[in-house]
Design a protein around this motif. Structure first.
Motif, PDB file in Angstrom:
ATOM      1  N   ASN A  67       0.833  -1.212   0.000  1.00 24.49           N
ATOM      2  CA  ASN A  67       0.000   0.000   0.000  1.00 24.49           C
ATOM      3  C   ASN A  67       0.863   1.255   0.000  1.00 24.49           C
ATOM      4  O   ASN A  67       0.531   2.269  -0.640  1.00 24.49           O
ATOM      5  CB  ASN A  67      -0.930   0.006   1.219  1.00 24.49           C
ATOM      6  CG  ASN A  67      -2.021  -1.039   1.113  1.00 24.49           C
ATOM      7  OD1 ASN A  67      -2.402  -1.433   0.000  1.00 24.49           O
ATOM      8  ND2 ASN A  67      -2.525  -1.505   2.255  1.00 24.49           N
ATOM      9  N   TYR A  68       1.974   1.173   0.725  1.00 25.63           N
ATOM     10  CA  TYR A  68       2.876   2.330   0.768  1.00 25.63           C
ATOM     11  C   TYR A  68       3.448   2.630  -0.629  1.00 25.63           C
ATOM     12  O   TYR A  68       3.503   3.777  -1.069  1.00 25.63           O
ATOM     13  CB  TYR A  68       4.002   2.059   1.759  1.00 25.63           C
ATOM     14  CG  TYR A  68       5.018   3.177   1.844  1.00 25.63           C
ATOM     15  CD1 TYR A  68       4.721   4.362   2.525  1.00 25.63           C
ATOM     16  CD2 TYR A  68       6.265   3.043   1.231  1.00 25.63           C
ATOM     17  CE1 TYR A  68       5.655   5.386   2.591  1.00 25.63           C
ATOM     18  CE2 TYR A  68       7.190   4.067   1.282  1.00 25.63           C
ATOM     19  CZ  TYR A  68       6.891   5.239   1.972  1.00 25.63           C
ATOM     20  OH  TYR A  68       7.800   6.247   2.037  1.00 25.63           O
ATOM     21  N   VAL A  69       3.827   1.578  -1.332  1.00 22.88           N
ATOM     22  CA  VAL A  69       4.371   1.763  -2.688  1.00 22.88           C
ATOM     23  C   VAL A  69       3.300   2.314  -3.626  1.00 22.88           C
ATOM     24  O   VAL A  69       3.558   3.221  -4.427  1.00 22.88           O
ATOM     25  CB  VAL A  69       4.936   0.434  -3.222  1.00 22.88           C
ATOM     26  CG1 VAL A  69       5.348   0.592  -4.696  1.00 22.88           C
ATOM     27  CG2 VAL A  69       6.118  -0.018  -2.383  1.00 22.88           C
ATOM     28  N   LEU A  70       2.066   1.782  -3.528  1.00 26.23           N
ATOM     29  CA  LEU A  70       0.977   2.278  -4.386  1.00 26.23           C
ATOM     30  C   LEU A  70       0.688   3.752  -4.126  1.00 26.23           C
ATOM     31  O   LEU A  70       0.348   4.505  -5.039  1.00 26.23           O
ATOM     32  CB  LEU A  70      -0.291   1.447  -4.154  1.00 26.23           C
ATOM     33  CG  LEU A  70      -0.286   0.029  -4.742  1.00 26.23           C
ATOM     34  CD1 LEU A  70      -1.528  -0.737  -4.312  1.00 26.23           C
ATOM     35  CD2 LEU A  70      -0.185   0.091  -6.266  1.00 26.23           C
ATOM     36  N   GLN A  71       0.811   4.159  -2.862  1.00 21.76           N
ATOM     37  CA  GLN A  71       0.597   5.562  -2.531  1.00 21.76           C
ATOM     38  C   GLN A  71       1.689   6.446  -3.112  1.00 21.76           C
ATOM     39  O   GLN A  71       1.444   7.596  -3.486  1.00 21.76           O
ATOM     40  CB  GLN A  71       0.524   5.743  -1.011  1.00 21.76           C
ATOM     41  CG  GLN A  71      -0.699   5.108  -0.376  1.00 21.76           C
ATOM     42  CD  GLN A  71      -0.626   5.127   1.139  1.00 21.76           C
ATOM     43  OE1 GLN A  71       0.343   5.674   1.718  1.00 21.76           O
ATOM     44  NE2 GLN A  71      -1.602   4.522   1.796  1.00 21.76           N
ATOM     45  N   ARG A  72       2.890   5.915  -3.219  1.00 18.29           N
ATOM     46  CA  ARG A  72       4.016   6.719  -3.675  1.00 18.29           C
ATOM     47  C   ARG A  72       4.223   6.679  -5.191  1.00 18.29           C
ATOM     48  O   ARG A  72       4.922   7.527  -5.741  1.00 18.29           O
ATOM     49  CB  ARG A  72       5.299   6.219  -2.995  1.00 18.29           C
ATOM     50  CG  ARG A  72       5.258   6.199  -1.492  1.00 18.29           C
ATOM     51  CD  ARG A  72       5.314   7.572  -0.901  1.00 18.29           C
ATOM     52  NE  ARG A  72       6.672   8.117  -0.953  1.00 18.29           N
ATOM     53  CZ  ARG A  72       6.978   9.358  -0.611  1.00 18.29           C
ATOM     54  NH1 ARG A  72       6.012  10.193  -0.236  1.00 18.29           N
ATOM     55  NH2 ARG A  72       8.227   9.784  -0.670  1.00 18.29           N
ATOM     56  N   ILE A  73       3.605   5.703  -5.880  1.00 15.62           N
ATOM     57  CA  ILE A  73       3.902   5.501  -7.296  1.00 15.62           C
ATOM     58  C   ILE A  73       3.543   6.717  -8.145  1.00 15.62           C
ATOM     59  O   ILE A  73       4.287   7.117  -9.045  1.00 15.62           O
ATOM     60  CB  ILE A  73       3.190   4.226  -7.828  1.00 15.62           C
ATOM     61  CG1 ILE A  73       3.615   3.937  -9.273  1.00 15.62           C
ATOM     62  CG2 ILE A  73       1.669   4.381  -7.759  1.00 15.62           C
ATOM     63  CD1 ILE A  73       5.005   3.460  -9.409  1.00 15.62           C
ATOM     64  N   ASN A  74       2.396   7.332  -7.854  1.00 15.03           N
ATOM     65  CA  ASN A  74       2.002   8.501  -8.636  1.00 15.03           C
ATOM     66  C   ASN A  74       2.943   9.676  -8.404  1.00 15.03           C
ATOM     67  O   ASN A  74       3.215  10.472  -9.298  1.00 15.03           O
ATOM     68  CB  ASN A  74       0.560   8.902  -8.309  1.00 15.03           C
ATOM     69  CG  ASN A  74      -0.446   7.891  -8.832  1.00 15.03           C
ATOM     70  OD1 ASN A  74      -0.190   7.241  -9.851  1.00 15.03           O
ATOM     71  ND2 ASN A  74      -1.561   7.751  -8.138  1.00 15.03           N
TER      72      ASN A  74
END
Length: 471
Positions: free
Chosen positions: A102-109
């Protein structure tokens, strides 16, 4: 209504409508223009057929122009490196894995937004020794992400296929280092996010721009569109009657028929009695009788708007058609200025209408039987004394003559002079029971036809309909 003598051509129209002769007047021009702009699908097809070579040439020119532009353009290649962002810490249980994802998905954008930044661009330029500024390189780099995925694609466009691949791979090498610096706080040794190259960039085999097939196809379509527009415009600019439907739109009259008239051999002889043209004239006779149902129909005047409207051919063939149906027919040429019927039938313009009206010449001395097997008699115009034609037609002798033919059981077909060129026409039309107007497709100007209709309406002529002749 009595016409004044010595009218110049066009004077009749000017007097009746109040518009200048030769222009047709604003009212007529407006009517003609309104009718002329009603291009139906059939008209558009005819326009394309009529100007097909212009359409083909413009389509080919469009394709050739697009091909030339394509050849002049510098090819541009595109190469893409694919990256993936993952959590960079040991996961002891499923909850930690879920939180890391979830942390990576939040940061991807966020990283997709800053991936193409001046810092990374400068590092790539320095690494490869590129001849670009940071802004120039960044303008040719595109970063793409996908919803719900931690994958990232960095695409590079360049005029060199090898250089596009090298730049994309350089971004794949420099961007992870940029993320590592950005995500590593001073108090930790390892960044929480790791960027890995999953698919390195390869040298593209073909350019992405220009696309020769798409460009030539678009050029062909653009040229074809221009050709179709040009065909429609050129077709609409020709101010002549397009077809029989257009003639009825301009005049508001019913169509009596649309026969083919060969100006080299306009008469339908016995050998042509079974032709489509002969059948068309039989249909005109039938339609005229139906239109005159309940009225007396013992005579009919045939009149065109201007010379060349095939009025003489229509009158002659109508007379032949009525005679072949068993009627006794008297065909009168009422044009003193430009006789045409004697020439059509190959008889002299000797004793005729002028002699009967001025000197009381007996009918048997003036009528000429032009078809031995038919009861068809031609009354030529004769030769009136100079300036006497108008005086002859102002007398009551014309009415008496027409009544005598009726009493003898003869059907009268009268050829009147062109309506907009001869004031004598008014008197001749008033002496007959009905009128058939004529127009020639592709020859008669639409404004002249509209003007002729106004004249017929002004004198309250009993117009049965219009005959639209074709070549």
């Amino acid at each position: 209504m009595k016409p004044s003598g010595g009218s110049a051509p066009g004077g009749l129209f000017s007097r009746l409508t109040g518009f200048p002769a030769g222009t047709g007047g604003d009212g007529v021009a407006a009517l003609s223009k309104r009718q002329w702009t009603r291009l139906t699908a059939a008209h558009q097809v005819r326009a394309v057929v009529a100007h097909r070579w212009a359409v083909v040439v413009l389509a080919l020119l469009g394709a050739a122009g697009a091909g030339a532009v394509t050849l002049a353009q510098t090819p541009v290649y595109s190469s893409t490196v694919q990256l993936v962002l993952t959590a960079n810490y040991p996961a002891k249980d499923i909850d930690q894995v879920s939180r890391g994802s979830n942390y990576v998905l939040q940061r991807i954008n966020t990283y997709a937004t800053i991936a193409n930044n001046s810092g990374v661009a400068k590092a790539v330029i320095d690494k490869l020794g590129l001849p670009y500024s940071g802004e120039q390189l960044m303008a040719n780099v595109t970063v793409t992400t996908h919803a719900g995925s931690t994958a990232m694609e960095i695409s590079v466009r360049d005029t060199s296929a090898q250089r596009a691949s090298d730049i994309a791979n350089a971004y794949g090498a420099e961007f992870p280092a940029f993320v590592g610096k950005l995500e590593t706080p001073d108090y930790v040794d390892t960044a929480p996010i790791r960027v890995s190259v999953t698919t390195p960039a390869t040298v593209p085999a073909a350019p992405v721009s220009p696309d020769p097939v798409a460009n030539v196809a678009l050029g062909l379509l653009a040229g074809l569109g221009c050709g179709l527009v040009l065909a429609a415009v050129r077709y609409a600019r020709v101010r002549t009657v397009r077809d029989e439907r257009h003639a009825t739109e301009i005049t508001g009259l019913s169509l009596l028929g649309a026969p083919a008239v060969d100006r080299a051999a306009p008469l339908l002889g016995a050998d042509r009695a079974a032709t489509p043209a002969a059948e068309a004239f039989r249909q005109i006779r039938t339609n005229a009788r139906l239109r005159a149902a309940g009225q007396r129909l013992t005579s009919i005047a045939v009149v065109g708007s201007v010379p060349g409207d095939d009025a003489a051919a229509v009158a002659a063939n109508l007379a032949l058609t009525w005679a072949r149906a068993g009627d006794t027919v008297v065909l009168i040429d009422g044009d003193f200025r430009d006789p045409s019927l004697p020439g059509l039938f190959g008889v002299p313009n000797g004793t005729g209408l002028a002699d009967m009206l001025s000197a009381g010449t007996p009918a048997n001395h003036a009528l000429q039987q032009v078809q031995p097997e038919l009861q068809l008699f031609l009354l030529a115009p004769g030769t009136p004394m100079p300036g006497s034609a108008e005086r002859l037609l102002r007398t009551n002798e014309l009415t008496k003559l027409m009544e005598s033919f009726r009493r003898d059981g003869a059907f009268v077909v009268l050829l009147a002079p062109p309506l907009l060129a001869n004031a004598d026409t008014l008197v001749l039309l008033s002496a007959t029971d009905a009128v058939a107007a004529t127009t020639r497709v592709g020859f008669t100007h639409s404004d002249r036809l509209a003007a002729a209709l106004q004249v017929l309406q002004a004198i309250r002529a009993n117009v049965l309909g219009i005959v639209a002749t074709r070549p």
